[in-house]
Design a protein around this motif. Structure first.
Motif, PDB file in Angstrom:
ATOM      1  N   PRO A 203       0.823  -1.081   0.137  1.00 49.63           N
ATOM      2  CA  PRO A 203       0.026  -0.162  -0.038  1.00 49.63           C
ATOM      3  C   PRO A 203       0.930   1.289   0.036  1.00 49.63           C
ATOM      4  N   LEU A 204       2.118   1.096   0.402  1.00 44.21           N
ATOM      5  CA  LEU A 204       3.177   2.388   0.771  1.00 44.21           C
ATOM      6  C   LEU A 204       4.290   1.812   0.479  1.00 44.21           C
ATOM      7  N   ASP A 205       4.895   1.754  -0.575  1.00 49.07           N
ATOM      8  CA  ASP A 205       6.143   1.399  -0.882  1.00 49.07           C
ATOM      9  C   ASP A 205       7.028   2.736  -0.701  1.00 49.07           C
ATOM     10  N   GLY A 206       7.935   2.873   0.310  1.00 49.30           N
ATOM     11  CA  GLY A 206       8.806   4.044   0.584  1.00 49.30           C
ATOM     12  C   GLY A 206       8.292   4.778   1.675  1.00 49.30           C
ATOM     13  N   THR A 207       7.742   4.011   2.646  1.00 49.96           N
ATOM     14  CA  THR A 207       7.295   4.641   3.913  1.00 49.96           C
ATOM     15  C   THR A 207       8.105   5.601   4.779  1.00 49.96           C
ATOM     16  N   THR A 208       9.506   5.261   4.618  1.00 46.79           N
ATOM     17  CA  THR A 208      10.321   6.402   5.395  1.00 46.79           C
ATOM     18  C   THR A 208      10.365   7.653   4.530  1.00 46.79           C
ATOM     19  N   ASN A 209      10.276   7.585   3.081  1.00 44.96           N
ATOM     20  CA  ASN A 209      10.011   8.851   2.272  1.00 44.96           C
ATOM     21  C   ASN A 209       8.995   9.410   2.653  1.00 44.96           C
ATOM     22  N   PHE A 210       7.772   8.789   2.780  1.00 45.95           N
ATOM     23  CA  PHE A 210       6.604   9.336   3.075  1.00 45.95           C
ATOM     24  C   PHE A 210       6.611  10.227   4.492  1.00 45.95           C
ATOM     25  N   ILE A 211       7.074   9.376   5.230  1.00 44.93           N
ATOM     26  CA  ILE A 211       7.227  10.167   6.836  1.00 44.93           C
ATOM     27  C   ILE A 211       7.798  11.414   6.565  1.00 44.93           C
ATOM     28  N   ARG A 212       8.971  11.337   5.946  1.00 46.79           N
ATOM     29  CA  ARG A 212       9.893  12.560   5.863  1.00 46.79           C
ATOM     30  C   ARG A 212       9.541  13.596   4.657  1.00 46.79           C
ATOM     31  N   ASN A 213       8.354  13.103   4.144  1.00 49.48           N
ATOM     32  CA  ASN A 213       7.891  13.919   3.000  1.00 49.48           C
ATOM     33  C   ASN A 213       8.653  14.143   1.563  1.00 49.48           C
ATOM     34  N   ILE A 214       9.356  13.095   1.363  1.00 49.31           N
ATOM     35  CA  ILE A 214      10.116  12.687   0.100  1.00 49.31           C
ATOM     36  C   ILE A 214       9.352  12.396  -0.647  1.00 49.31           C
ATOM     37  N   VAL A 215       9.327  12.685  -2.001  1.00 50.69           N
ATOM     38  CA  VAL A 215       8.347  12.236  -2.837  1.00 50.69           C
ATOM     39  C   VAL A 215       8.296  10.808  -3.413  1.00 50.69           C
ATOM     40  N   TYR A 216       9.181   9.999  -3.302  1.00 50.34           N
ATOM     41  CA  TYR A 216       9.398   8.824  -3.913  1.00 50.34           C
ATOM     42  C   TYR A 216       8.819   7.713  -2.978  1.00 50.34           C
ATOM     43  N   TYR A 217       7.364   7.613  -3.156  1.00 53.53           N
ATOM     44  CA  TYR A 217       6.570   6.693  -2.560  1.00 53.53           C
ATOM     45  C   TYR A 217       5.284   6.018  -3.399  1.00 53.53           C
ATOM     46  N   ALA A 218       4.735   5.125  -3.433  1.00 50.63           N
ATOM     47  CA  ALA A 218       3.763   4.677  -4.444  1.00 50.63           C
ATOM     48  C   ALA A 218       3.029   3.738  -3.762  1.00 50.63           C
ATOM     49  N   THR A 219       2.062   3.289  -4.393  1.00 50.23           N
ATOM     50  CA  THR A 219       1.020   2.178  -3.926  1.00 50.23           C
ATOM     51  C   THR A 219       1.288   1.161  -5.299  1.00 50.23           C
ATOM     52  N   SER A 220       1.534   0.095  -4.723  1.00 48.85           N
ATOM     53  CA  SER A 220       2.048  -0.776  -5.758  1.00 48.85           C
ATOM     54  C   SER A 220       0.889  -2.247  -5.734  1.00 48.85           C
ATOM     55  N   VAL A 221       0.422  -2.583  -6.946  1.00 50.81           N
ATOM     56  CA  VAL A 221      -0.823  -3.555  -6.955  1.00 50.81           C
ATOM     57  C   VAL A 221      -0.442  -4.437  -7.941  1.00 50.81           C
ATOM     58  N   ALA A 222      -0.062  -5.955  -7.995  1.00 53.92           N
ATOM     59  CA  ALA A 222       0.004  -7.030  -9.097  1.00 53.92           C
ATOM     60  C   ALA A 222      -0.840  -8.100  -8.667  1.00 53.92           C
ATOM     61  N   VAL A 223      -1.015  -8.926  -9.833  1.00 55.74           N
ATOM     62  CA  VAL A 223      -1.825 -10.324  -9.733  1.00 55.74           C
ATOM     63  C   VAL A 223      -1.252 -11.122 -10.614  1.00 55.74           C
ATOM     64  N   ALA A 224      -1.199 -12.316  -9.991  1.00 53.81           N
ATOM     65  CA  ALA A 224      -0.659 -13.530 -10.582  1.00 53.81           C
ATOM     66  C   ALA A 224      -1.633 -14.613 -10.642  1.00 53.81           C
ATOM     67  N   ASP A 225      -1.242 -15.483 -11.707  1.00 54.16           N
ATOM     68  CA  ASP A 225      -2.331 -16.615 -11.816  1.00 54.16           C
ATOM     69  C   ASP A 225      -1.845 -17.775 -10.928  1.00 54.16           C
ATOM     70  N   SER A 226      -2.416 -19.019 -11.119  1.00 55.36           N
ATOM     71  CA  SER A 226      -2.243 -20.010 -10.148  1.00 55.36           C
ATOM     72  C   SER A 226      -0.776 -20.652 -10.437  1.00 55.36           C
ATOM     73  N   ASP A 227      -0.243 -20.380 -11.446  1.00 59.34           N
ATOM     74  CA  ASP A 227       1.033 -20.836 -11.923  1.00 59.34           C
ATOM     75  C   ASP A 227       2.362 -19.672 -11.092  1.00 59.34           C
ATOM     76  N   GLY A 228       1.791 -18.940 -10.503  1.00 57.75           N
ATOM     77  CA  GLY A 228       2.670 -17.677 -10.205  1.00 57.75           C
ATOM     78  C   GLY A 228       3.035 -16.728 -11.042  1.00 57.75           C
ATOM     79  N   ALA A 229       2.749 -16.775 -12.382  1.00 55.17           N
ATOM     80  CA  ALA A 229       2.953 -15.833 -13.499  1.00 55.17           C
ATOM     81  C   ALA A 229       2.171 -14.390 -13.333  1.00 55.17           C
ATOM     82  N   TRP A 230       2.967 -13.414 -13.231  1.00 56.17           N
ATOM     83  CA  TRP A 230       2.500 -12.036 -13.133  1.00 56.17           C
ATOM     84  C   TRP A 230       1.755 -11.584 -14.296  1.00 56.17           C
ATOM     85  N   LEU A 231       0.511 -11.407 -14.136  1.00 52.95           N
ATOM     86  CA  LEU A 231      -0.299 -10.820 -15.191  1.00 52.95           C
ATOM     87  C   LEU A 231      -0.440  -9.436 -15.629  1.00 52.95           C
ATOM     88  N   ALA A 232      -0.598  -8.740 -14.386  1.00 49.72           N
ATOM     89  CA  ALA A 232      -1.068  -7.119 -14.303  1.00 49.72           C
ATOM     90  C   ALA A 232      -0.302  -6.424 -13.152  1.00 49.72           C
TER      91      ALA A 232
END
Length: 272
Positions: free
Chosen positions: A91-120
């Motif tokens: 939900p928050l990659d770069g929490t320390t940046n977020f705390i310090r108000n450094i702009v490099y932070y983001a929400t990351s979301v990905a989905v994989a199939d039953s074989d573990g292949a990342w699809l989106a």
């Protein structure tokens, strides 16, 4: 559902979920961070991490209630009759940046199939005004300032190449990483440490960085960014780790494994 329609649906859900998390982060209030430590010095969590993960989970579950979700803050949740698809969310990659108000932070979301292949995968960075996304076989894209750009990775062989990396919270591992840094930088002009692996991978995809390599990442750190770099035409190495569904990985396995991306010519720069 045929494959193109499935990919479109999964990407749409990923975009909606990442936007929901990023909307929480965009409300950042320095007086309402409610910061606590997870146990390692520098490994922080805030009220915004938790609220953003809740928003991401709600968006995914509303659209695809039979999918499994693995998140940084709430672990793994499985429905009674799982579809076989699993979401990996930070939900928050770069929490320390977020705390310090450094702009490099983001929400990351990905989905994989039953074989573990990342699809989106989607990495939404609200302070940067950037949304990176990809679906398997459909390329990688950047939305910024109303413009849509297809990503093609860094320029091979250019002068002044930049390596992006990061360092562990574990002091013993950090000592090893520091000792290796000089050798790792051989052939590179400089190094950057932004504090968000998801964004580092996206910055390889958009050609800002020439390569990224980091030891000890969690799956949710790289799940979306690695797919985005891969779909931009980059060489990508993901760690071979036990799935969270199988109770893994162990800390030792995770800390020993590298996540890397760059042009193919740089593949041999990183430890195996």
């Amino acid at each position: 559902m045929n494959q193109p329609n499935l990919m479109a649906e999964l990407l749409a859900v990923a975009r909606q979920a990442a936007a929901a998390g990023a909307a929480v982060l965009a409300e950042r209030n320095g007086e309402a961070l409610d910061v606590s430590n997870k146990g390692d010095a520098g490994d922080w969590v805030t009220a915004f991490d938790v609220a953003a993960e809740n928003a991401v989970r709600e968006a995914i579950t509303a659209a695809r209630p039979q999918d499994t979700i693995t998140g940084e803050e709430h672990g793994t949740t499985r429905p009674d009759d799982p579809s076989g698809y699993r979401w990996s969310i930070d939900p928050l990659d770069g929490t320390t940046n977020f705390i310090r108000n450094i702009v490099y932070y983001a929400t990351s979301v990905a989905v994989a199939d039953s074989d573990g292949a990342w699809l989106a995968g989607v990495v939404n960075a609200p302070a940067l005004g950037r949304v990176y996304y990809a679906a398997r076989g459909q390329g990688a894209w950047l939305e910024e300032g109303g413009r849509l750009t297809r990503l093609q990775g860094p320029v091979a062989g250019r002068t002044g190449q930049i390596l992006a990396t990061g360092f562990s919270y574990d002091p013993a591992v950090r000592i090893e990483q520091a000792a290796l840094l000089g050798e790792l930088m051989d052939g590179f002009a400089d190094v950057r440490r932004l504090g968000s692996a998801a964004l580092d991978l996206c910055l390889v995809a958009d050609g800002t960085h020439d390569a990224f390599g980091e030891r000890g990442l969690n799956e949710h750190d790289y799940s979306a960014g690695a797919l985005i770099a891969e779909e931009a035409g980059c060489w990508v190495r993901r760690p071979r780790l036990d799935s969270p569904l199988d109770g893994g990985p162990t800390d030792a396995d995770r800390l020993a494994a590298w996540t890397c991306a760059g042009t193919l010519e740089l593949a041999g720069k990183f430890p195996l």
